[in-house]
Design a protein around this motif. Structure first.
Motif, short mmCIF file in Angstrom:
data_model
loop_
_atom_site.label_atom_id
_atom_site.label_comp_id
_atom_site.label_asym_id
_atom_site.label_seq_id
_atom_site.Cartn_x
_atom_site.Cartn_y
_atom_site.Cartn_z
N GLN A 128 6.38 -16.42 -42.61
CA GLN A 128 4.83 -15.20 -42.50
C GLN A 128 5.36 -14.65 -40.46
O GLN A 128 5.43 -13.47 -39.95
CB GLN A 128 4.27 -14.82 -42.70
CG GLN A 128 4.44 -15.07 -44.13
CD GLN A 128 3.66 -15.09 -45.62
OE1 GLN A 128 1.94 -16.39 -44.90
NE2 GLN A 128 2.68 -14.91 -45.92
N ILE A 129 5.18 -15.56 -39.91
CA ILE A 129 4.44 -14.98 -38.35
C ILE A 129 6.22 -14.67 -37.94
O ILE A 129 6.19 -13.53 -36.81
CB ILE A 129 4.03 -16.60 -37.77
CG1 ILE A 129 2.55 -16.59 -38.98
CG2 ILE A 129 4.25 -16.40 -36.81
CD1 ILE A 129 2.31 -17.63 -37.68
N SER A 130 6.89 -15.73 -38.18
CA SER A 130 8.65 -15.23 -37.30
C SER A 130 8.94 -13.61 -38.07
O SER A 130 9.36 -12.84 -37.31
CB SER A 130 9.43 -16.12 -38.11
OG SER A 130 9.32 -17.46 -37.27
N GLU A 131 8.53 -13.25 -39.51
CA GLU A 131 9.09 -12.10 -40.18
C GLU A 131 7.53 -11.11 -39.37
O GLU A 131 8.23 -9.86 -38.52
CB GLU A 131 9.16 -11.85 -41.44
CG GLU A 131 9.29 -11.15 -42.57
CD GLU A 131 11.27 -10.95 -41.81
OE1 GLU A 131 11.51 -9.39 -42.22
OE2 GLU A 131 11.67 -11.37 -41.38
N ALA A 132 7.20 -11.20 -39.28
CA ALA A 132 6.30 -10.17 -38.16
C ALA A 132 6.31 -9.65 -37.37
O ALA A 132 6.93 -8.99 -36.69
CB ALA A 132 4.25 -11.16 -38.25
N TYR A 133 6.96 -11.10 -36.35
CA TYR A 133 7.22 -11.03 -34.97
C TYR A 133 8.97 -10.06 -35.03
O TYR A 133 9.03 -8.94 -33.73
CB TYR A 133 7.45 -11.86 -34.05
CG TYR A 133 6.36 -12.68 -33.09
CD1 TYR A 133 5.58 -11.85 -32.78
CD2 TYR A 133 5.71 -14.06 -33.58
CE1 TYR A 133 4.54 -12.42 -31.96
CE2 TYR A 133 4.57 -14.56 -33.33
CZ TYR A 133 3.66 -13.26 -32.42
OH TYR A 133 2.59 -14.24 -32.01
N LYS A 134 9.12 -10.15 -35.79
CA LYS A 134 10.67 -9.45 -35.98
C LYS A 134 10.48 -7.67 -35.88
O LYS A 134 11.10 -6.88 -35.45
CB LYS A 134 12.10 -10.19 -36.91
CG LYS A 134 11.90 -10.98 -37.02
CD LYS A 134 13.44 -11.69 -38.34
CE LYS A 134 13.58 -12.71 -37.74
NZ LYS A 134 14.74 -12.93 -38.85
N LYS A 135 9.43 -7.62 -36.60
CA LYS A 135 9.10 -6.13 -37.29
C LYS A 135 8.47 -5.36 -35.71
O LYS A 135 8.30 -4.34 -36.14
CB LYS A 135 7.96 -5.75 -38.24
CG LYS A 135 7.68 -5.07 -38.65
CD LYS A 135 6.73 -4.49 -40.20
CE LYS A 135 7.24 -5.38 -40.99
NZ LYS A 135 6.95 -5.35 -42.43
N ILE A 136 7.55 -6.83 -35.83
CA ILE A 136 6.99 -5.81 -33.94
C ILE A 136 7.96 -5.52 -33.22
O ILE A 136 7.77 -5.13 -32.20
CB ILE A 136 6.06 -7.04 -33.93
CG1 ILE A 136 4.32 -7.23 -34.95
CG2 ILE A 136 5.09 -7.00 -32.07
CD1 ILE A 136 3.90 -8.68 -34.14
N ASN A 137 8.93 -7.27 -32.86
CA ASN A 137 9.97 -6.83 -31.84
C ASN A 137 10.95 -5.26 -31.91
O ASN A 137 11.77 -4.90 -31.01
CB ASN A 137 10.45 -7.46 -31.46
CG ASN A 137 9.27 -8.54 -30.79
OD1 ASN A 137 8.31 -8.98 -29.77
ND2 ASN A 137 9.65 -9.78 -30.99
N GLY A 138 11.30 -5.59 -33.20
CA GLY A 138 12.61 -4.82 -33.06
C GLY A 138 13.90 -4.87 -33.44
O GLY A 138 14.38 -5.90 -32.99
N GLU A 139 14.41 -3.86 -32.41
CA GLU A 139 15.63 -4.22 -32.63
C GLU A 139 15.77 -5.03 -30.78
O GLU A 139 17.01 -4.86 -30.99
CB GLU A 139 16.66 -3.25 -32.56
CG GLU A 139 17.13 -2.27 -34.14
CD GLU A 139 16.95 -0.87 -33.75
OE1 GLU A 139 17.87 -0.99 -32.73
OE2 GLU A 139 17.40 -0.94 -35.72
N MET A 140 14.69 -4.55 -30.17
CA MET A 140 14.95 -5.15 -28.58
C MET A 140 14.67 -6.59 -29.00
O MET A 140 14.73 -7.51 -27.51
CB MET A 140 13.24 -4.76 -27.98
CG MET A 140 13.56 -2.85 -27.97
SD MET A 140 14.38 -2.85 -26.88
CE MET A 140 14.94 -3.03 -25.39
N GLU A 141 14.03 -7.50 -30.31
CA GLU A 141 14.07 -9.00 -30.18
C GLU A 141 15.81 -9.71 -29.18
O GLU A 141 14.80 -10.52 -28.17
CB GLU A 141 14.27 -9.75 -31.24
CG GLU A 141 13.80 -10.55 -31.76
CD GLU A 141 13.15 -10.59 -33.26
OE1 GLU A 141 12.49 -11.93 -33.02
OE2 GLU A 141 14.70 -11.02 -33.60
N ASP A 142 16.17 -9.42 -29.70
CA ASP A 142 17.58 -9.95 -28.96
C ASP A 142 17.82 -9.64 -27.28
O ASP A 142 19.46 -9.69 -27.19
CB ASP A 142 19.10 -10.32 -29.59
CG ASP A 142 17.77 -10.98 -30.85
OD1 ASP A 142 17.55 -11.86 -30.90
OD2 ASP A 142 18.47 -10.80 -32.26
N VAL A 143 17.34 -8.29 -27.14
CA VAL A 143 17.96 -7.79 -25.41
C VAL A 143 17.52 -8.67 -24.76
O VAL A 143 16.23 -9.00 -24.43
CB VAL A 143 17.53 -6.11 -25.56
CG1 VAL A 143 17.75 -5.37 -24.81
CG2 VAL A 143 18.50 -5.37 -27.21
#
Length: 215
Positions: A150-165
């Motif tokens: 759940q935490i990982s999924e939440a961070y993905k939503k927070i960071n959006g497409e910028m996560e891997d930039v």
């Protein structure tokens, strides 16, 4: 013009004690709303059980209006997974008027994974956002915490497409400002932060999608 650093400083004291994911989402909320030309202030974050009981007593056993239906230990504020906000006006005053700018904040908060109290069917709490991970206050009281998934999924939503930039540190005249990022061989810098560091005025017309820099 109100700077992002000033806006962040106005909320800093209310961010202490928030769940790390909620803290990250709140910081991103402040940044994203600012980028849309709306400045906000976090008026409440973690709340003690004693503070909650005091608020619950208002309009009941103490003079004042009823502001909450939750006793101490029965509010998500007591577990660091809820925040309250208001609009921060250019003159530094706080506004609780639910207008177009207010609803812009609500829209961005929902994109970040927050639930809005204004959507509740019974007690409407328009300044309230929470991120409970599907847990109830009774589960929080029992010590249950969100899963790593759940935490990982939440961070993905927070960071959006910028996560891997790839991030890029940005300096203006030797002073560090907000990070930029590298995309397809180009470095992108935060326009408002860079412009204001040069003493320029930066405006964003959201309707026409036009950014202007004036010095």
């Amino acid at each position: 013009m109100i700077t992002l650093d000033y806006v962040k400083s106005k909320s800093a004291s209310k961010l202490s004690g928030l769940h790390p994911v909620v803290l990250a989402a709140t910081e991103r909320l402040i940044e994203r709303t600012y980028a849309q030309g709306v400045t906000i202030i976090i008026t409440q974050g973690l709340r003690t059980v004693e503070e909650q009981n005091y608020l619950y007593a208002l309009g009941r056993t103490k003079p004042g209006k009823i502001v909450t239906n939750a006793r101490g230990g029965y509010s998500n504020h007591n577990f660091g997974v809820a925040i309250d906000f208001a609009l921060l006006m250019p003159d530094g005053k706080v506004s609780w008027v639910v207008n177009d700018n207010w609803m812009k904040v609500v829209g961005i908060a929902k994109e970040l994974g927050f639930e809005w109290g204004g959507s509740w069917k019974t007690f409407k709490d328009y300044p309230h956002f929470e991120m409970t991970f599907g847990l109830t206050t009774s589960q929080f009281r029992a010590g249950k915490q969100p899963s790593q998934a759940q935490i990982s999924e939440a961070y993905k939503k927070i960071n959006g497409e910028m996560e891997d930039v790839e991030k890029a540190k940005v300096y203006v005249n030797g002073e560090k400002i907000e990070d930029g990022f590298v995309l397809e061989g180009r470095v992108y810098v935060p326009l408002r932060a860079a412009g204001e560091a040069f003493g320029a005025k930066v405006n964003w017309d959201n309707d026409k999608k036009i950014a202007s820099i004036t010095k």
